[in-house]
Motif scaffolding. Structure first.
Motif: not given
Length: 102
Positions: A80-89, A40-51, A94-101
């Motif tokens: 509400d739950e980790e690790p997604h809450a920290s990744a969202y923050q 799962h990757v959480l990322i801030a971007a202006p549009d889905d192509d950029t994301a 401005g980070e690209v948050a990668v959650i590898a399982f």
């Protein structure tokens, strides 16, 4: 007349706006033809192509050789739950948050 909402030069968040946070779900492998594992990757971007482009760049930089991206969506609030809450923050900062399982 120029107001904050009209100023395209302000980075996301400076005009009181929350940047769009995308979640991208897929599978990755650290070597070509290797076993694919969920990511799962959480990322801030202006549009889905950029994301998607930023996601692939980040996965490559983190040593992943292959990626199959299955879904993309916008998160409307912090999970509400980790690790997604920290990744969202992290994505908000401005980070690209990668959650590898494993």
């Amino acid at each position: 007349m120029n107001s904050d909402s009209d100023n395209g030069n302000l980075p996301d968040g400076e005009a009181g706006e929350t940047p769009s946070i995308f979640i991208i779900i897929g599978q990755t492998s650290r070597r070509k033809g290797g076993e694919m594992k969920p990511v799962h990757v959480l990322i801030a971007a202006p549009d889905d192509d950029t994301a998607v482009r930023l996601c692939l760049d980040a996965l490559s930089a983190k040593g992943f050789a292959e990626a199959d991206l299955d879904q993309i969506g916008l998160l409307e609030s912090m999970p509400d739950e980790e690790p997604h809450a920290s990744a969202y923050q992290g994505a908000l900062e401005g980070e690209v948050a990668v959650i590898a399982f494993d």
